[in-house]
Enzyme design. Sequence first.
Site, PDB file in Angstrom:
ATOM      1  CG  HIS A 219      -3.556  -6.290   0.493  1.00  0.00           C
ATOM      2  ND1 HIS A 219      -2.491  -6.989   1.006  1.00  0.00           N
ATOM      3  CD2 HIS A 219      -4.482  -7.232   0.151  1.00  0.00           C
ATOM      4  CE1 HIS A 219      -2.765  -8.294   0.971  1.00  0.00           C
ATOM      5  NE2 HIS A 219      -3.953  -8.462   0.449  1.00  0.00           N
TER       6      HIS A 219
ATOM      7  N   GLY B 144       9.388 -10.881  -2.741  1.00  0.00           N
ATOM      8  CA  GLY B 144       9.330 -10.279  -1.404  1.00  0.00           C
ATOM      9  C   GLY B 144       8.002 -10.411  -0.693  1.00  0.00           C
TER      10      GLY B 144
ATOM     11  CB  VAL C 133      -0.940   0.006   1.243  1.00  0.00           C
ATOM     12  CG1 VAL C 133      -1.878  -1.188   1.218  1.00  0.00           C
ATOM     13  CG2 VAL C 133      -0.136   0.030   2.558  1.00  0.00           C
ATOM     14  CG  ASP C 134       5.164   0.699  -0.411  1.00  0.00           C
ATOM     15  OD1 ASP C 134       4.915   0.842  -1.627  1.00  0.00           O
ATOM     16  OD2 ASP C 134       5.949  -0.166   0.019  1.00  0.00           O
TER      17      ASP C 134
HETATM   18  P1  OAD Z   1       5.455 -10.099   4.871  1.00  0.00           P
HETATM   19  O1  OAD Z   1       6.030  -9.174   5.872  1.00  0.00           O
HETATM   20  O2  OAD Z   1       4.523 -11.149   5.334  1.00  0.00           O
HETATM   21  O3  OAD Z   1       6.625 -10.837   4.087  1.00  0.00           O
HETATM   22  C1  OAD Z   1       7.722 -10.136   3.589  1.00  0.00           C
HETATM   23  C2  OAD Z   1       8.569 -11.120   2.816  1.00  0.00           C
HETATM   24  O4  OAD Z   1       9.617 -10.419   2.203  1.00  0.00           O
HETATM   25  C3  OAD Z   1       9.192 -12.222   3.666  1.00  0.00           C
HETATM   26  O5  OAD Z   1       8.991 -13.481   3.049  1.00  0.00           O
HETATM   27  C4  OAD Z   1      10.678 -11.857   3.697  1.00  0.00           C
HETATM   28  O6  OAD Z   1      11.497 -13.017   3.742  1.00  0.00           O
HETATM   29  C5  OAD Z   1      10.822 -11.134   2.389  1.00  0.00           C
HETATM   30  N1  OAD Z   1      11.907 -10.125   2.315  1.00  0.00           N
HETATM   31  C6  OAD Z   1      12.351  -9.295   3.286  1.00  0.00           C
HETATM   32  N2  OAD Z   1      13.295  -8.463   2.810  1.00  0.00           N
HETATM   33  C7  OAD Z   1      13.460  -8.785   1.492  1.00  0.00           C
HETATM   34  C8  OAD Z   1      14.291  -8.288   0.442  1.00  0.00           C
HETATM   35  N3  OAD Z   1      15.154  -7.272   0.633  1.00  0.00           N
HETATM   36  N4  OAD Z   1      14.205  -8.861  -0.781  1.00  0.00           N
HETATM   37  C9  OAD Z   1      13.333  -9.901  -0.988  1.00  0.00           C
HETATM   38  N5  OAD Z   1      12.537 -10.411  -0.035  1.00  0.00           N
HETATM   39  C10 OAD Z   1      12.586  -9.861   1.179  1.00  0.00           C
HETATM   40  O7  OAD Z   1       4.796  -9.175   3.733  1.00  0.00           O
HETATM   41  P2  OAD Z   1       3.682  -9.566   2.682  1.00  0.00           P
HETATM   42  O8  OAD Z   1       3.854 -10.932   2.170  1.00  0.00           O
HETATM   43  O9  OAD Z   1       3.619  -8.447   1.711  1.00  0.00           O
HETATM   44  O10 OAD Z   1      -1.845  -7.078   4.455  1.00  0.00           O
HETATM   45  O11 OAD Z   1       2.394  -9.508   3.594  1.00  0.00           O
HETATM   46  C11 OAD Z   1       1.152  -9.716   3.009  1.00  0.00           C
HETATM   47  C12 OAD Z   1       0.123  -8.878   3.699  1.00  0.00           C
HETATM   48  O12 OAD Z   1       0.149  -9.112   5.109  1.00  0.00           O
HETATM   49  C13 OAD Z   1       0.332  -7.372   3.602  1.00  0.00           C
HETATM   50  O13 OAD Z   1      -0.126  -6.834   2.382  1.00  0.00           O
HETATM   51  C14 OAD Z   1      -0.447  -6.870   4.752  1.00  0.00           C
HETATM   52  C15 OAD Z   1       0.058  -7.841   5.793  1.00  0.00           C
HETATM   53  O14 OAD Z   1      -0.694  -7.991   6.920  1.00  0.00           O
HETATM   54  C16 OAD Z   1      -2.778  -6.328   4.997  1.00  0.00           C
HETATM   55  O15 OAD Z   1      -2.527  -5.393   5.725  1.00  0.00           O
HETATM   56  C17 OAD Z   1      -4.164  -6.733   4.591  1.00  0.00           C
END
Ligand code: OAD
Length: 219
Positions: free
Chosen positions: A99, A167, A83-84
């Site tokens: 989202h 990510g 959402v950023d």
């Molecule tokens: P998460 O915080 O669940 O996952 C982030 C992922 O990025 C993890 O698997 C990390 O290993 C990976 N990661 C971290 N740094 C990285 C980098 N530099 N390069 C590549 N990968 C990296 O975030 P989302 O999967 O986006 O929803 O979370 C999904 C949803 O959960 C969000 O949209 C939000 C949250 O609650 C709502 O608010 C509805």
Amino acid sequence: MTGAGISAESGIPTFRGAGGLWKEFKAEDLATPEAFAKNPPLVWEWYNWRRQLIAKAVPNPAHKALVQLEIRKRGFTLITQNVDGLHDLAGSGKILKLHGDIWRLRCTVCGANWPNRKTPLPKIPPHCACGGLARPGVVWFGEPLPDGMMKEAEHAVSAAQVFLVIGTSASVYPAASLVPYARQAGAKVIEINTDETPFSATVDCALRGPAGELLPKLW
Ligand code: OAD
């Protein structure tokens, strides 16, 4: 499809894992319709804080590589759970924001939906011109995705030869369902993540490392 990890190198905290927002804060107190109904100012304080954090961030090489892909590859579709607004800032054109968008507000009374980039917000909670209480333009837990958005994402995925999953912990549904959906539809699935995800073992290729380093190389 991107998740919070693509913005990690821009200095925006992810939700899960070390330093993740859901380690420090409770999602049920801040990111549900029930939480907002109970305490709008509390929820708004948190979103106001996140908006200020995000406002300082700029797109990193991973966001920029996806802009290049869009320019050169016909039929490219960007699906994001973020959402950023960093994909917009980088210059991506069509973005399916599953989202929502933290830079939009929505009226809980008349349904008006408008952009707002003020940081910090001058008044909490903010209100609509009609006098109704405004809410962040994001999707909270327990809420449906914006109308037709998932259909559009599935349509793009079903036509894809390659599906990049970048990510995301791939643990929040229905967004995560796009990964097996892509495989079933015959796309090659490439995961780019610093860590394992529930789908790492089943994707065609799992690239371990920061998206800001791997995506420009892949491109
Ligand atoms: P998460 O915080 O669940 O996952 C982030 C992922 O990025 C993890 O698997 C990390 O290993 C990976 N990661 C971290 N740094 C990285 C980098 N530099 N390069 C590549 N990968 C990296 O975030 P989302 O999967 O986006 O929803 O979370 C999904 C949803 O959960 C969000 O949209 C939000 C949250 O609650 C709502 O608010 C509805």
